[in-house]
Design an enzyme around this catalytic site. Structure first.
Site, PDB file in Angstrom:
ATOM      1  N   ASP A  24      43.206  57.957  36.698  1.00 12.77           N
ATOM      2  CA  ASP A  24      43.874  58.645  36.051  1.00 12.77           C
ATOM      3  C   ASP A  24      43.708  59.153  34.895  1.00 12.77           C
ATOM      4  OD1 ASP A  24      46.863  58.885  35.096  1.00 12.77           O
ATOM      5  OD2 ASP A  24      47.613  57.405  35.634  1.00 12.77           O
ATOM      6  N   ASN A  26      42.870  62.342  33.248  1.00 16.61           N
ATOM      7  CA  ASN A  26      42.439  63.292  33.362  1.00 16.61           C
ATOM      8  C   ASN A  26      43.322  64.065  31.740  1.00 16.61           C
ATOM      9  OD1 ASN A  26      40.897  62.569  34.898  1.00 16.61           O
ATOM     10  ND2 ASN A  26      41.825  64.075  36.331  1.00 16.61           N
ATOM     11  N   ARG A  37      45.386  70.646  30.398  1.00 11.36           N
ATOM     12  CA  ARG A  37      45.673  69.683  31.158  1.00 11.36           C
ATOM     13  C   ARG A  37      44.327  70.084  32.577  1.00 11.36           C
ATOM     14  NH1 ARG A  37      48.986  65.988  31.658  1.00 11.36           N
ATOM     15  NH2 ARG A  37      48.538  65.367  33.547  1.00 11.36           N
ATOM     16  N   HIS A  41      40.763  68.049  34.495  1.00  8.97           N
ATOM     17  CA  HIS A  41      40.738  67.291  35.730  1.00  8.97           C
ATOM     18  C   HIS A  41      39.233  68.344  36.568  1.00  8.97           C
ATOM     19  CE1 HIS A  41      44.533  66.220  36.459  1.00  8.97           C
ATOM     20  NE2 HIS A  41      45.593  67.976  36.387  1.00  8.97           N
ATOM     21  N   ARG A  75      54.683  68.847  38.858  1.00  6.31           N
ATOM     22  CA  ARG A  75      54.461  69.240  38.098  1.00  6.31           C
ATOM     23  C   ARG A  75      54.393  70.464  37.659  1.00  6.31           C
ATOM     24  NH1 ARG A  75      49.286  65.421  36.467  1.00  6.31           N
ATOM     25  NH2 ARG A  75      50.192  63.465  37.288  1.00  6.31           N
ATOM     26  N   LEU A 135      28.876  56.348  54.130  1.00  4.37           N
ATOM     27  CA  LEU A 135      30.578  55.846  53.209  1.00  4.37           C
ATOM     28  C   LEU A 135      31.008  56.817  54.014  1.00  4.37           C
ATOM     29  CD1 LEU A 135      31.604  54.775  50.451  1.00  4.37           C
ATOM     30  CD2 LEU A 135      30.808  56.721  50.345  1.00  4.37           C
ATOM     31  N   ARG A 192      42.624  51.147  38.884  1.00  5.88           N
ATOM     32  CA  ARG A 192      43.129  51.468  38.298  1.00  5.88           C
ATOM     33  C   ARG A 192      42.798  52.422  36.983  1.00  5.88           C
ATOM     34  NH1 ARG A 192      49.549  54.139  38.857  1.00  5.88           N
ATOM     35  NH2 ARG A 192      49.153  56.058  37.136  1.00  5.88           N
ATOM     36  N   ARG A 198      50.335  50.354  37.436  1.00  3.78           N
ATOM     37  CA  ARG A 198      51.200  50.591  38.104  1.00  3.78           C
ATOM     38  C   ARG A 198      50.668  51.122  39.419  1.00  3.78           C
ATOM     39  NH1 ARG A 198      53.150  53.930  34.220  1.00  3.78           N
ATOM     40  NH2 ARG A 198      52.107  55.543  33.949  1.00  3.78           N
ATOM     41  N   SER A 200      52.052  53.084  41.048  1.00  2.00           N
ATOM     42  CA  SER A 200      52.199  54.685  41.669  1.00  2.00           C
ATOM     43  C   SER A 200      52.380  55.580  43.237  1.00  2.00           C
ATOM     44  CB  SER A 200      51.315  55.939  40.979  1.00  2.00           C
ATOM     45  OG  SER A 200      51.529  55.550  39.815  1.00  2.00           O
ATOM     46  N   GLU A 211      42.502  43.174  45.757  1.00  2.00           N
ATOM     47  CA  GLU A 211      42.443  42.418  44.621  1.00  2.00           C
ATOM     48  C   GLU A 211      42.275  43.957  43.517  1.00  2.00           C
ATOM     49  OE1 GLU A 211      41.598  39.587  43.588  1.00  2.00           O
ATOM     50  OE2 GLU A 211      41.523  39.071  45.652  1.00  2.00           O
TER      51      GLU A 211
END
Ligand code: IPE
Ligand code: IPE
Ligand code: MG
Length: 270
Positions: A24, A26, A37, A41, A75, A135, A192, A198, A200, A211
């Site tokens: 979060d 960007n 914006r 991103h 958006r 991964l 976050r 939050r 979201s 955690e």
């Protein structure tokens, strides 16, 4: 920054198996620079590159990034289109590296809602990396946990109606098998960025014993050292899974195995 590695004192057992990140900030990063914006991103995608490379290097088993939520469809269409194009660009550019570095690409969320050009490149990247066993890199796209949970409930109800499942026997294992994360190890650590506290609508069910780690850093500015800090902090946390500190400490694995069969089972899967 690239050459950061885990300090030797961190035990492998203290590494999170599965890290989830709500990327979060960007938009705010771009606004600070008087940029559109989408420039934020674009800068955020570079962070994705760094974080994936870091997780691979450190030996994290699974990384799940929240890239586009159900709610993000609200958006402006220009931003949504820009994000979808960035996604395609990113996958085209990074797929060779994923192949080379044994990374398996995976998604959660309603991929069928994305534009065709995005769906195609997603399918292609998945196909080309499906045999990789390093991964597991998951993007949450058109993802919302409330919908994931209601979808799972509906599928179980359908099975019950068809007589494939006895209603009285529905348990957590059945439910978890219907979630989009069924093949992933249990989520250990949630990060976050950008100073928001939050969830979201991200992985609501899976977060039960994760955690939580929040940082003010905006996603485009997030560096290896920031993730390292989160991982080291994770290693210091005492995960009790409902037990007393005394029970949890001396032989964590054994007590989890005895008293929390579910998380033990999922942990083993990864
Ligand atoms: C996160 O950055 C990326 C997405 C949700 C797609 P934001 O775009 O939410 O950035 P802020 O919160 O406006 O700064
Ligand atoms: C959450 O970020 C979704 C993603 C990171 C993809 P948002 O920026 O959309 O969340 P809110 O609106 O601040 O809760
Ligand atoms: Mg945001």
């Amino acid at each position: 920054m690239d050459e950061l590695s885990l300090p030797s004192e961190i035990e492998e057992s203290k590494l999170p198996k599965h890290i989830g990140i709500i990327m979060d900030g960007n938009g705010r990063w771009a606004r600070k620079r008087h940029l559109p914006r989408i420039a934020g991103h674009r800068a955020g995608v570079k962070t994705v590159d760094r974080v994936v490379a870091f997780c691979r290097k450190v030996g994290i088993q699974a990384l799940t990034l929240y890239a586009f939520s159900d709610e993000n469809w609200g958006r402006p269409s220009m931003e949504i289109n820009g994000l979808m194009k960035l996604l395609k660009e990113y996958l085209l550019k990074e797929t060779p590296r994923m192949i080379r570095e044994n990374i398996r690409f995976h998604t959660i969320g309603r991929i069928q809602d994305l534009p065709d050009f995005a769906q195609e490149v997603i399918a292609e990247t998945k196909r080309k990396t499906e045999n990789n066993d390093g991964l597991i890199f998951t993007l949450a796209l058109s993802y919302g946990a409330r919908r994931e949970i209601t979808d799972a409930a509906r599928r179980l109800a359908e099975k019950a109606v068809k007589g494939e499942l006895d209603v009285g026997e529905i348990n957590q294992q059945h439910f978890e098998a219907e979630l989009s994360t069924a093949l992933l190890p249990e989520l250990d650590l949630l990060v976050r960025t950008s100073g928001e506290y939050r969830i979201s609508n991200f992985l609501l069910y899976q977060l039960a014993y994760a955690e939580l780690y929040f940082t003010d850093t905006l996603w485009p500015e997030y560096q290896d050292k920031d993730l390292l800090e989160a991982i080291l902090e994770f290693g210091k946390r005492e995960r009790r899974f409902g037990l007393t500190g005394e029970q949890a400490k001396p032989n964590e694995k054994k007590s989890r195995k005895t008293l929390n069969p579910l998380s033990w089972k999922l942990g083993k899967k990864g």
